[in-house]
Write an enzyme that holds these catalytic residues in place. Structure first.
Site, PDB file in Angstrom:
ATOM      1  CE  LYS A  13      -3.707  -0.562   2.529  1.00  0.00           C
ATOM      2  NZ  LYS A  13      -4.300  -0.775   3.872  1.00  0.00           N
ATOM      3  NE  ARG A  72      -5.234   3.359   3.980  1.00  0.00           N
ATOM      4  CZ  ARG A  72      -5.257   3.571   2.674  1.00  0.00           C
ATOM      5  NH1 ARG A  72      -4.622   4.619   2.151  1.00  0.00           N
ATOM      6  NH2 ARG A  72      -5.881   2.723   1.881  1.00  0.00           N
ATOM      7  N   GLY A  83      -8.587  -6.951   3.579  1.00  0.00           N
ATOM      8  CA  GLY A  83      -9.528  -7.071   4.686  1.00  0.00           C
ATOM      9  C   GLY A  83      -9.005  -7.853   5.874  1.00  0.00           C
ATOM     10  CG  MET A 138      -3.417  -7.618   8.725  1.00  0.00           C
ATOM     11  SD  MET A 138      -1.783  -7.534   8.100  1.00  0.00           S
ATOM     12  CE  MET A 138      -1.149  -6.270   9.157  1.00  0.00           C
ATOM     13  NE  ARG A 169      -6.437  -4.546  -2.972  1.00  0.00           N
ATOM     14  CZ  ARG A 169      -6.953  -4.471  -1.756  1.00  0.00           C
ATOM     15  NH1 ARG A 169      -6.179  -4.382  -0.709  1.00  0.00           N
ATOM     16  NH2 ARG A 169      -8.247  -4.509  -1.565  1.00  0.00           N
ATOM     17  CG  HIS A 188     -14.690  -9.960   4.179  1.00  0.00           C
ATOM     18  ND1 HIS A 188     -15.100 -11.219   4.561  1.00  0.00           N
ATOM     19  CD2 HIS A 188     -13.396  -9.856   4.504  1.00  0.00           C
ATOM     20  CE1 HIS A 188     -14.074 -11.837   5.117  1.00  0.00           C
ATOM     21  NE2 HIS A 188     -13.025 -11.030   5.104  1.00  0.00           N
ATOM     22  CB  SER A 194       6.567 -44.866 -15.566  1.00  0.00           C
ATOM     23  OG  SER A 194       5.568 -44.015 -15.039  1.00  0.00           O
ATOM     24  CB  CYS A 205       2.332 -42.515 -13.710  1.00  0.00           C
ATOM     25  SG  CYS A 205       3.083 -43.877 -12.826  1.00  0.00           S
ATOM     26  CE1 TYR A 244       4.381 -40.666 -18.859  1.00  0.00           C
ATOM     27  CE2 TYR A 244       6.107 -41.185 -20.430  1.00  0.00           C
ATOM     28  CZ  TYR A 244       5.227 -41.587 -19.447  1.00  0.00           C
ATOM     29  OH  TYR A 244       5.185 -42.896 -19.043  1.00  0.00           O
TER      30      TYR A 244
HETATM   31  P1  ADP Z   1      -7.602  -2.342   3.776  1.00  0.00           P
HETATM   32  O1  ADP Z   1      -6.174  -2.695   3.705  1.00  0.00           O
HETATM   33  O2  ADP Z   1      -8.402  -3.261   4.623  1.00  0.00           O
HETATM   34  O3  ADP Z   1      -8.185  -2.085   2.425  1.00  0.00           O
HETATM   35  P2  ADP Z   1      -7.284   0.485   4.085  1.00  0.00           P
HETATM   36  O4  ADP Z   1      -6.096   0.944   4.823  1.00  0.00           O
HETATM   37  O5  ADP Z   1      -7.227   0.554   2.624  1.00  0.00           O
HETATM   38  O6  ADP Z   1      -7.675  -0.963   4.573  1.00  0.00           O
HETATM   39  O7  ADP Z   1      -8.483   1.345   4.597  1.00  0.00           O
HETATM   40  C1  ADP Z   1      -9.800   1.002   4.338  1.00  0.00           C
HETATM   41  C2  ADP Z   1     -10.570   2.192   3.800  1.00  0.00           C
HETATM   42  O8  ADP Z   1     -10.499   3.284   4.691  1.00  0.00           O
HETATM   43  C3  ADP Z   1     -10.048   2.730   2.504  1.00  0.00           C
HETATM   44  O9  ADP Z   1     -10.564   2.048   1.422  1.00  0.00           O
HETATM   45  C4  ADP Z   1     -10.559   4.140   2.520  1.00  0.00           C
HETATM   46  O10 ADP Z   1     -11.855   4.180   2.003  1.00  0.00           O
HETATM   47  C5  ADP Z   1     -10.554   4.485   3.967  1.00  0.00           C
HETATM   48  N1  ADP Z   1      -9.386   5.329   4.258  1.00  0.00           N
HETATM   49  C6  ADP Z   1      -8.162   4.942   4.633  1.00  0.00           C
HETATM   50  N2  ADP Z   1      -7.354   6.002   4.768  1.00  0.00           N
HETATM   51  C7  ADP Z   1      -8.095   7.075   4.466  1.00  0.00           C
HETATM   52  C8  ADP Z   1      -7.835   8.491   4.400  1.00  0.00           C
HETATM   53  N3  ADP Z   1      -6.643   8.981   4.679  1.00  0.00           N
HETATM   54  N4  ADP Z   1      -8.846   9.275   4.051  1.00  0.00           N
HETATM   55  C9  ADP Z   1     -10.058   8.786   3.769  1.00  0.00           C
HETATM   56  N5  ADP Z   1     -10.376   7.491   3.800  1.00  0.00           N
HETATM   57  C10 ADP Z   1      -9.407   6.639   4.157  1.00  0.00           C
HETATM   58 MG    MG Z   2      -7.839  -0.802   1.192  1.00  0.00          MG
END
Ligand code: ADP
Ligand code: MG
Ligand code: MG
Length: 890
Positions: A26, A96, A105, A107, A350, A465, A775, A842, A862
């Protein structure tokens, strides 16, 4: 001082996409996007190395780090012009997580940090938008409370839901500031009740605790479990980075929004953006499934709810960014964005997770678009995931009873009994196929989803999710089912027209169409898409290994050829004996007390064998057909029922006591190491002779009636000493000569042996001159090298994996160190003694991509796997070739 913090954003950008090791996925991508000039809210990334420091420092932040953190916040304040803790211009941040390898989803992320009573009031005044101010505060306490203070989030949700019900609020964004304040009060009481302390008001403390919580989430059981089931290896896991980023707000009113967009369809790969968004919402609202989101693209109905219609300017801007990011990364992207009062911000990009069908289509499209080479396209495809394309769909012509329908979130069909909790799913999956039905799923449900054959959620969209995780796991999934009411507590669901389905009832879901069906349904074979055919053709044009299949029935042989097998690498004759009409004859043959009675049984069996072989020869045409002479562990055939024993006594014209006595004599303590394989041919040459006669007769008939010149390979199993082979080979040759004379015809026959015992591998130089091919039977070779019976690993394999004695199950992927050593030894010695010798494998390993890599490098000719794995093996073999030529060039 160790540099632990890297800034990103328009003012100071220290990273880029190549720095995933240090910045996590990220963080590296936020920096890369900033470099591309995209609108990224500024912030900084705490390096992945901090995670290790943290754990080695007794799970405490270091003083060195805290110093760098303070300086970084200072710099962020200067860049944004906002001040952390200010009542006139407060800076709010998100904290984050973000490891090198994306774990969607899995962590924790904390939003709106930097708020307390005072700042919430101030924010209400400055923005003149109290709803916004208190919504932020409410969200902060909820996330901070669950992530940092470990108060279950459903307790917060319960309070919130109660207010919504009591005040008739159907949409989150309608909650008034007054009610939000009441909720905040209740939340604070809850925090006090759970922790015995007031909610933290010191913002620096909030920040440090949030950072620690993210670091801790790396070792949470669900993150560990995710890494385990996704085979994320030790060398790839450096820990998580932590991103501290200035907030942008999608919850500021009706010209604000938050959403997720894929640059192509993650379900089928179509080249058309796909996304969902919510107006006046924040962060996880879209993916959590709490509110069902709106589409980004206007649909045919033009109902005015899409982003394209509501926010056309931001929509156009977003499309350009999609194209730019996809072009830049050369792969389909999954992008998170927020719109704050008409300004678009990108929060994450990503490489998108996608269904196998989508992966194949996108790879082929990208080659056609000139973005990828064929080789790169093949390297993009996980061969294992192709399994999804080889399985079934539903035959709707049988008019199954459809009881509900939702979003087709992850393709494929599954039938099973309904369960309503991840615990029941785990419990019942030992004996049943289970379908997990939930309102929505959260990371706690991962284990249950993993054991389920299919997943249904009442709420949530294509990016929920449940949908994302199901696609990643290759489980069929239907989401957002209108009118479905799930009562998780009392374990039933009802559909919009009142059907009630209880736990244990059988249903079927179709993740390719979104249909839910009551009961079991007729399934249909998969159809290969044109793109899948293309990928397979590319694979064939590149790979060196030939792919054959293991088959002994007409159905399997036809399937194998349809899937691209170029021959049969193993036909287990004993499997042909499992038919109800043959098993009594086989028993008769094995238990016969003397030659005369054995011959009687053999004479009855022979025409049946001939008929089976004939059918296979005519299906195979001139493709190589490798038939293994009888190799039965006897216990698989001996009768256990008294009735069967009595019948046998009658046929063999002996009293039943004789049968009991014979069974007693034949009883083996360890049948897998007993009187089987060539040992049987040594004791009872008439059995092998009968088989050779049956095979040649079939071959002759197919030749004389259909003019097919078959290519037979005759294989002798379980050799440990060349003398066994010598005796049996001479006997077979004699029979062949007699028959060739009888038919006045010369057959194409090669004679080979299995190398499946360590002694055979080690003495391969003595064996090689006697045969045309080896084989490798890597199942038995693994059993006998480890001294572990494949059928008895269940009781300790778990412990061995847990304690890292095994990194993988050696029966799934070949143990290269020892079993592989024996394979290599046999090849080397075999070739030295007979340079015309050819090599195949095999065992089960022949369909496993990692093992295929080993077999490619070992120089086999093979691999022969089960028919359903043939396409997987074709792609895996091509990938092995591509990788080995990449390495040899550099
Ligand atoms: P995950 O790794 O579970 O996707 P993120 O770190 O991407 O978690 O955060 C989840 C959501 O939180 C993001 O998709 C975004 O919508 C919101 N978010 C995270 N950081 C910010 C920020 N600086 N400003 C606004 N929204 C944020
Ligand atoms: Mg995210
Ligand atoms: Mg074997």
């Amino acid at each position: 001082m160790n540099k632990l913090i890297y800034h990103f954003g328009p003012w100071n950008n220290e990273g880029n996409a190549t720095m995933k090791d240090i910045l996590g996925g990220k963080g590296a991508n936020l920096a890369e996007m900033s470099n591309l000039g995209l609108p990224i809210p500024p912030g900084f990334t705490i390096a992945t190395t901090m995670c290790a420091h943290y754990y080695s420092n007794g799970s405490k932040l270091t003083a060195d780090f805290e110093k760098q953190l303070l300086a970084a916040i200072k710099e962020l304040e200067q860049n944004t012009g906002k001040i952390f803790g200010s009542v006139t211009n407060p800076l709010l941040v998100s904290v984050r997580s973000g490891a090198k390898i994306s774990m969607p989803g899995m962590m924790d992320t904390i939003l709106n940090l930097g708020i307390n009573d005072e700042i919430a009031d101030a924010l209400a005044k400055i923005t003149n938008n109290p709803r916004f101010a208190y919504d932020n505060y409410r969200r902060f306490i909820e996330i901070y409370g669950s992530v940092v203070l470990e108060i279950p989030s459903y307790v917060f949700e319960g309070i919130y839901d109660n207010y919504k019900i009591n005040h008739n609020i159907s949409n989150d964004s309608e909650t008034s500031p007054e009610i939000l304040k009441l909720i905040i009060n209740d939340y604070k009481k809850l925090v006090h009740k759970f922790t015995g302390q007031e909610l933290e008001t010191d913002l620096n403390q909030q920040l440090k605790k949030a950072i620690e919580a993210v670091l801790k989430s790396w070792m949470s059981s669900r993150a560990i479990h995710y890494r385990k089931i996704n085979n994320i290896n030790k060398q790839d896991v450096l820990g998580t980075a932590v991103n501290v980023q200035s907030m942008v707000f999608g919850n500021k009113g009706n010209n604000s929004a938050t959403g997720v967009i894929f640059t192509r369809s993650p379900a089928n790969g179509e080249k058309k953006i796909f996304g969902e968004f919510l107006v006046n919402a924040q962060g996880e609202d879209v993916v959590s499934g709490i509110r069902t989101p709106n589409p980004i693209l206007a649909n045919d109905k033009k109902d005015g709810t899409s982003m394209q219609e509501l926010m056309p300017k931001n929509y156009e801007e977003l499309l350009l960014i999609c194209a730019k990011l996809e072009g830049h990364y050369g792969d389909m992207q999954d992008i998170e964005f927020t719109i704050e009062e008409g300004s678009l911000y990108i929060l994450q990009t990503r490489n998108a997770k996608r269904s196998a069908m989508a992966a194949v289509k996108i790879a082929v499209d990208m080659v056609n678009e000139g973005i990828l080479t064929k080789e790169e396209a093949l390297l993009r495809i996980d061969p294992e995931s192709l399994n999804q394309l080889l399985h079934t769909g539903i035959d709707y012509s049988t008019k199954p009873e459809i009881i509900a329908s939702g979003l087709a979130a992850s393709p494929g069909a599954a039938t099973g009994i309904v369960v309503f909790s991840p615990y029941d799913a785990e419990e019942l999956s030992h004996h049943h196929k289970v379908i997990l039905v939930r309102n929505d799923t959260s990371p706690e449900d991962i284990k249950g989803m993993h054991v389920a054959k299919g997943i249904i959620t009442a709420r949530g969209g294509m990016t929920s999710h449940a949908a994302v995780v199901a696609r990643g796991m290759g489980r069929p999934c239907v989401c957002g089912v209108k009118g479905l009411t799930v009562n998780e507590k009392d374990k039933y669901f009802t559909t919009s027209d009142g059907q009630k389905i209880k736990q244990g009832d059988i249903i079927t879901l179709d993740g390719s169409t979104g249909k839910i069906i009551v009961g079991m349904v007729k399934l249909i074979e998969p159809q290969f898409s044109p793109e899948f055919e293309t990928i397979l053709q590319w694979a064939d044009s590149i790979k060196r290994l030939q792919i054959r299949a293991n088959a002994e029935t007409a159905i399997d042989a036809k399937m194998a050829i349809k899937f691209g097998a170029v021959g049969i690498g193993l036909c287990r004759t004993e499997h042909m004996f499992f038919d109800a009409n043959k098993i009594p004859l086989v028993r008769e043959m094995i238990i016969a007390q003397d030659y005369e009675h054995r011959m009687k049984a053999i004479d009855k069996l022979k025409p049946l064998q001939t008929a089976d072989f004939k059918e296979l020869f005519s299906i195979l045409g001139t493709m190589p057909f490798n038939i293994r002479l009888l190799d039965p562990p006897l216990h698989e055939f001996l009768p256990t029922l008294e009735q069967d024993k009595e019948n046998l006594a009658k046929i063999l014209e002996v009293p039943k006591s004789v049968i009991d006595h014979r069974l007693h004599v034949l009883h083996e303590t360890n049948p897998m190491l007993g009187h089987r394989g060539c040992r049987l041919g040594i004791s009872y040459p008439e059995i092998y002779n009968m088989q050779v006669e049956a095979i040649l007769q079939a071959m002759w008939e197919v030749y004389s009636k259909q003019a097919i010149r078959s290519n037979l390979e005759l294989m002798i199993p379980l050799i440990s000493d060349f003398r066994e082979l010598e005796i049996i080979k001479n006997m077979i040759i004699k029979t062949i000569n007699e028959l060739e004379e009888k038919y006045s015809h010369k057959f194409n026959i090669k004679i080979g042996t299995m190398i499946e015992l360590p002694r055979a591998a080690i003495t391969a130089d003595k064996i090689a001159p006697l045969v045309d091919y080896f084989s490798f039977g890597t199942n038995d070779l693994t059993q006998t090298t480890f001294g572990i019976s494949r059928d008895d690993t269940g009781s300790f394999l778990g412990d061995y994996m847990e304690q890292k004695i095994f990194t993988h199950d050696p029966f799934v992927s070949i143990d290269q160190e020892a079993v592989g050593f024996l394979v290599n030894t046999a090849i080397k010695k075999g070739k030295a003694a007979n340079d015309a010798l050819t090599f195949g494998v095999c065992g089960e390993h022949a369909g496993d991509p990692e093992s295929i890599d080993f077999f490619h490098n070992a120089g086999l000719d093979y691999v022969s796997c089960s028919p359903f794995r043939v396409p997987i093996a074709r792609v895996a073999a091509a990938r092995s070739k591509i990788r080995s030529s990449l390495y040899s060039r550099s």
